[in-house]
Design a protein around this motif. Structure first.
Motif, PDB file in Angstrom:
ATOM      1  N   LEU A   1     127.881  21.582 -35.905  1.00 41.35           N
ATOM      2  CA  LEU A   1     129.256  21.454 -35.406  1.00 41.35           C
ATOM      3  C   LEU A   1     130.270  21.171 -36.517  1.00 41.35           C
ATOM      4  N   ILE A   2     129.795  20.529 -37.595  1.00 42.15           N
ATOM      5  CA  ILE A   2     130.760  20.232 -38.673  1.00 42.15           C
ATOM      6  C   ILE A   2     130.677  21.241 -39.825  1.00 42.15           C
ATOM      7  N   MET A   3     129.814  22.227 -39.700  1.00 37.83           N
ATOM      8  CA  MET A   3     129.640  23.177 -40.815  1.00 37.83           C
ATOM      9  C   MET A   3     130.939  23.937 -41.088  1.00 37.83           C
ATOM     10  N   PRO A   4     131.374  23.987 -42.362  1.00 49.43           N
ATOM     11  CA  PRO A   4     132.628  24.691 -42.674  1.00 49.43           C
ATOM     12  C   PRO A   4     132.537  26.170 -42.289  1.00 49.43           C
ATOM     13  N   GLU A   5     133.658  26.699 -41.860  1.00 51.01           N
ATOM     14  CA  GLU A   5     133.745  28.083 -41.381  1.00 51.01           C
ATOM     15  C   GLU A   5     133.150  29.087 -42.390  1.00 51.01           C
ATOM     16  N   GLU A   6     133.542  28.934 -43.692  1.00 51.32           N
ATOM     17  CA  GLU A   6     133.075  29.919 -44.695  1.00 51.32           C
ATOM     18  C   GLU A   6     131.556  29.908 -44.780  1.00 51.32           C
ATOM     19  N   GLU A   7     130.975  28.709 -44.698  1.00 48.27           N
ATOM     20  CA  GLU A   7     129.522  28.629 -44.812  1.00 48.27           C
ATOM     21  C   GLU A   7     128.851  29.296 -43.612  1.00 48.27           C
ATOM     22  N   LYS A   8     129.429  29.053 -42.426  1.00 47.70           N
ATOM     23  CA  LYS A   8     128.859  29.688 -41.225  1.00 47.70           C
ATOM     24  C   LYS A   8     128.915  31.210 -41.372  1.00 47.70           C
ATOM     25  N   ILE A   9     130.082  31.694 -41.800  1.00 50.85           N
ATOM     26  CA  ILE A   9     130.248  33.149 -41.919  1.00 50.85           C
ATOM     27  C   ILE A   9     129.239  33.712 -42.923  1.00 50.85           C
ATOM     28  N   ARG A  10     129.124  33.026 -44.071  1.00 54.09           N
ATOM     29  CA  ARG A  10     128.197  33.507 -45.101  1.00 54.09           C
ATOM     30  C   ARG A  10     126.768  33.590 -44.545  1.00 54.09           C
ATOM     31  N   ARG A  11     126.352  32.532 -43.857  1.00 60.44           N
ATOM     32  CA  ARG A  11     124.986  32.522 -43.323  1.00 60.44           C
ATOM     33  C   ARG A  11     124.821  33.564 -42.212  1.00 60.44           C
ATOM     34  N   ILE A  12     125.782  33.630 -41.316  1.00 58.91           N
ATOM     35  CA  ILE A  12     125.667  34.567 -40.176  1.00 58.91           C
ATOM     36  C   ILE A  12     125.619  36.013 -40.675  1.00 58.91           C
ATOM     37  N   LEU A  13     126.491  36.350 -41.634  1.00 54.76           N
ATOM     38  CA  LEU A  13     126.527  37.743 -42.096  1.00 54.76           C
ATOM     39  C   LEU A  13     125.199  38.156 -42.710  1.00 54.76           C
ATOM     40  N   LYS A  14     124.586  37.219 -43.433  1.00 55.43           N
ATOM     41  CA  LYS A  14     123.275  37.537 -44.024  1.00 55.43           C
ATOM     42  C   LYS A  14     122.258  37.851 -42.948  1.00 55.43           C
TER      43      LYS A  14
END
Ligand code: GDG
Length: 739
Positions: free
Chosen positions: A436-449
């Protein structure tokens, strides 16, 4: 990789427990309704996609349990349905019993929930036979038969017995357990399961671990020989490999913004009014880890009070198998804990948990996937888990984070998700906070992979990969086809023999004149074989040479009064009747002192293995060692020997049946046989052997001669025979003629 239309098969016959459609009665009309499930949507999407690409899709026949009426319905343009009718009483014990009370719990490591009931097992056999009866009516040459899941373990073998040339694939959708778990089943049951599966040409699992567990069980329980992923099943190759099932990525990704989903999303967002959303979605099943999940969420609420009023967990449970007592009890427990959580933390304006016990329509599901800030997928054991993959695919415009149990097949591929162990309440509670606190950029980076991976190996690639490898395995099998000696060839050989004036027999000992045994000292020829040999030797037109890797002493003892020419140590020594042993090569044996300490080490490191020291060579036998350890040690020893042999160019390593032998290259069975053949004018030559050292012999036999290898390995010999006992029959053919 070839696409489906390029693969060489005429029709696809899919067999699964359920048909993809069921009939639902409304008033007096029947309607066909699609059954949910990964395989059904995969095949439907596949045929839609093939149609949209204007590719020709092979005809699809689908065999599964269902009402007879379904076969008359024209339900789908791409395939025809062939219902198997299973009487209610049998189905209760087959599906409710053996499938869901024995295999399902055991294969998900719920050993104490596993029921061992002979009547379940019998019903399972009966039901698999009913499936086969239907299939038998349908199979035509050129069909690809694709059998699915744990309800049909016996079916591949049943098909194989009646259709030896059929192309059969099997896919297991649930985990395959480790050997220690599988062996909890009675011997007969586990043997039949493994034998049933190995009837297929290709056996697919979600992960490499499952494939390896299967291979190990096949080795230990059935004793089949295995080379990497290839299993030798009575002269046929079966491959076991990992095919992690994919999803129709685009279907989920693109559905995020269609009208129906948008409407649902709006409703959900209104309800949330800024709160974070955590979701889970699974069938009601103890393997899915509901209780641990609820406890982790409860702990999260306790440990992170800053989230109170700011988060909602939507736990969707799809009704399943609720006729089984254990499932009903599970539902009760889920409802009790859910009530406790809401009772403890809920207020008029905030319920931390929204629990639903119902199926939901596709667009609502995608809306929830798309909006959720965290997916809490925490099974205690799951073959794959498609929901985790669907959630990742549905991250479009809005990004959340997946929390995934390491006990799922999906965790193997979804490395960028937050991995937890479902029994670790504390860490799972922390993971919810972390997501829930994960920064947006990190989520996007992980999800895209992760999306990249899911896009590449989607459901279409999955099916293609499976069919490609199935075709390859079939080719491999075709290339391994050996030429088995048949009755008419045998008569032809005998004919030649009867008319010949000077005949030569070159016969190997172990594995040819005797069958292979655990302790080489006890490999003694039986009286029958001895009599045959005596008869042959008594005929003055015959020269019989027994050509073995054994020592002179052993040969002397075995063949004392026989009157055969003896060749010992792979051609190093020869002894003609009434004469002494003579060397056939001059060699320096100082290398033995350098190799002996190395072999001694391997005796210590591989319990049960022994060194056999001969005059001209040294052998390391591992027939009585543990298979698994020996297979590691043999490679290590070969590596070590390779290093030593760099400085010993005159030495070679021979690999026989469970033995590695180091000897000089200056002689072999072939060179001594050449010498013997060239020294006389034989008009009939036959060589009989069984292992790789006999290949040297087969190679040098002139074309007019005959060569036969025991077993089904590809060979330089002209013919194979299935087993050693047939040698006696062949020899008796000749001795008859001599008389
Ligand atoms: C077995 C293995 C393996 C579920 N509820 C609804 C709904 N679904 C769809 C999901 C998903 C599928 O059903 C469930 O698949 P899972 O993989 O999560 O689990 P199992 O049913 O246990 O399946 C499993 C799978 O076979 C495939 O090999 O992954 O490990 O146990 O696709 O989307 N779909 C809709 N409404 C629902 O209410 N529309």
């Amino acid at each position: 990789m070839k696409t489906l239309d390029q693969i060489n098969f005429k029709r696809l016959i899919i067999v699964s427990y359920r048909l993809p459609f069921k009939l639902v009665r409304k008033k007096d009309e029947y309607y066909a309704v699609q059954n949910s499930g990964g395989l059904v949507s995969a095949i439907l999407s596949l045929s839609d996609k093939m149609q949209s690409l204007e590719r020709t899709m092979p005809e699809i026949l689908w065999v599964g349990m269902g009402e007879k009426k379904l076969s008359d319905e024209n339900i789908h343009s791409s395939f025809r349905l062939f219902p198997v009718e299973i009487p209610r009483k049998i189905n209760d014990k087959y599906y409710g019993g053996f499938c869901n009370n024995t295999i399902w719990p055991l294969f998900h490591y719920f050993t104490s929930s596993t029921k061992y009931d002979t009547s379940y097992f019998e019903a399972y056999k009966t039901a698999n036979n009913l499936f086969f009866d239907k299939l038998r009516e349908l199979i035509e040459p050129g069909d690809l038969i694709w059998i699915h899941d744990y309800q049909l373990f016996f079916l591949p073998e049943l098909v194989r017995q009646s259709f030896p040339k059929a192309l059969i694939g099997f896919f297991l959708h649930i985990p395959f357990p480790s050997f220690e778990i599988l062996r909890l089943l009675p011997v007969k049951w586990r043997e039949m399961i493994l034998k049933g599966m190995t009837g297929a040409d290709l056996i697919g699992f979600h992960t490499n671990d499952y494939a390896q567990y299967f291979i190990r069980s096949v080795k230990r329980i059935l004793g089949y020989k295995v080379d990497r992923n290839y299993i030798n099943v009575n002269n046929r190759i079966t491959k076991a490999d990992a095919f992690p099932i994919g999803i129709d990525f685009d279907k989920f990704h693109d559905a995020c913004f269609v009208g129906k989903t948008e409407q649902k999303k709006k409703k959900i967002m209104d309800f949330l009014s800024g709160k974070k959303l955590v979701f889970s979605l699974d069938r009601l099943d103890y393997s899915k880890g509901f209780i641990h999940r609820l406890k982790a969420y409860e702990r999260f609420l306790e440990k992170y009070p800053e989230w109170h009023f700011k988060v909602v967990f939507n736990m969707i449970v799809i009704p399943s198998r609720d006729i089984i007592q254990e499932y009903r009890l599970l539902r009760k427990e889920i409802e009790a804990i859910s009530g406790r959580i809401n009772g403890k933390y809920g207020t008029l304006d905030w319920m931390p948990l929204v629990y639903q016990y119902k199926s939901i329509p596709f667009h609502e599901m995608v809306a929830i996937y798309n909006l959720s800030d965290a997916g809490l997928i925490t099974p205690l054991r799951d073959g794959m888990n498609l929901v985790a993959k669907e959630y990742i695919a549905s991250q479009n415009g809005h990004y959340g984070m997946l929390i995934i149990s390491e006990m799922t097949g999906a965790a193997v591929e979804l490395n960028e998700a937050i991995t937890i162990n479902p029994t670790d309440t504390e860490k799972t509670a922390d993971a919810i906070n972390q997501a829930l606190i994960m920064p947006e950029e990190e989520k996007i980076r992980r999800i895209l992979k992760m999306q990249n991976r899911l896009k590449r190996y989607d459901i279409f690639t999955w099916t293609n990969d499976f069919f490609n490898q199935l075709e390859d395995t079939k080719k491999e099998n075709d290339s391994l086809q050996v030429n088995f000696l048949n009755e008419s060839t045998l008569n032809h050989i005998r004919e030649k023999y009867c008319h010949a004036k000077k005949r030569l027999f070159l016969i190997d000992y172990d594995g040819t004149l005797t069958s292979l045994v655990k302790t080489p000292d006890t490999a003694i020829m039986n009286d029958n074989t001895r009599t045959m040999l005596e008869d042959l030797i008594a005929d003055s037109r015959n020269t019989v040479i027994i050509i073995s890797g054994r020592t002179r002493e052993f040969m002397d003892e075995q063949f004392k009064d026989l009157g055969a020419v003896l060749v010992a140590e792979h051609g190093f020594f020869t002894r003609y009747p009434g004469n002494n042993w003579v060397n056939n090569a001059e060699i320096n044996l100082s290398w033995k002192n350098r190799i002996r300490p190395l072999l001694d080490d391997y005796i210590d490191r591989c319990n049960g293995s022994v060194i056999e020291e001969k005059y001209s060579s040294m052998a390391w036998h591992y027939r009585n060692a543990d298979e698994d350890i020996a297979s590691i040690r043999i490679n290590e020893l070969k590596d070590d020997l390779r290093e030593i042999l760099v400085n010993e160019p005159k030495l070679q390593v021979l690999e026989g049946d469970k033995v590695l032998e180091i000897k000089s290259i200056l002689y072999d069975k072939g060179s001594i046989a050449t010498h013997i053949i060239n020294n006389d004018n034989y008009d009939f030559i036959i060589a009989l052997g069984d292992d790789s050292t006999d290949e040297d012999l087969f190679k040098i036999i002139p074309e007019s001669g005959f060569t036969i290898r025991v077993g089904s390995k590809p060979t330089n010999a002209r013919f194979n025979i299935k087993n050693q006992s047939q040698i006696v029959k062949i020899l008796s053919f000749f001795s008859d003629c001599s008389r």
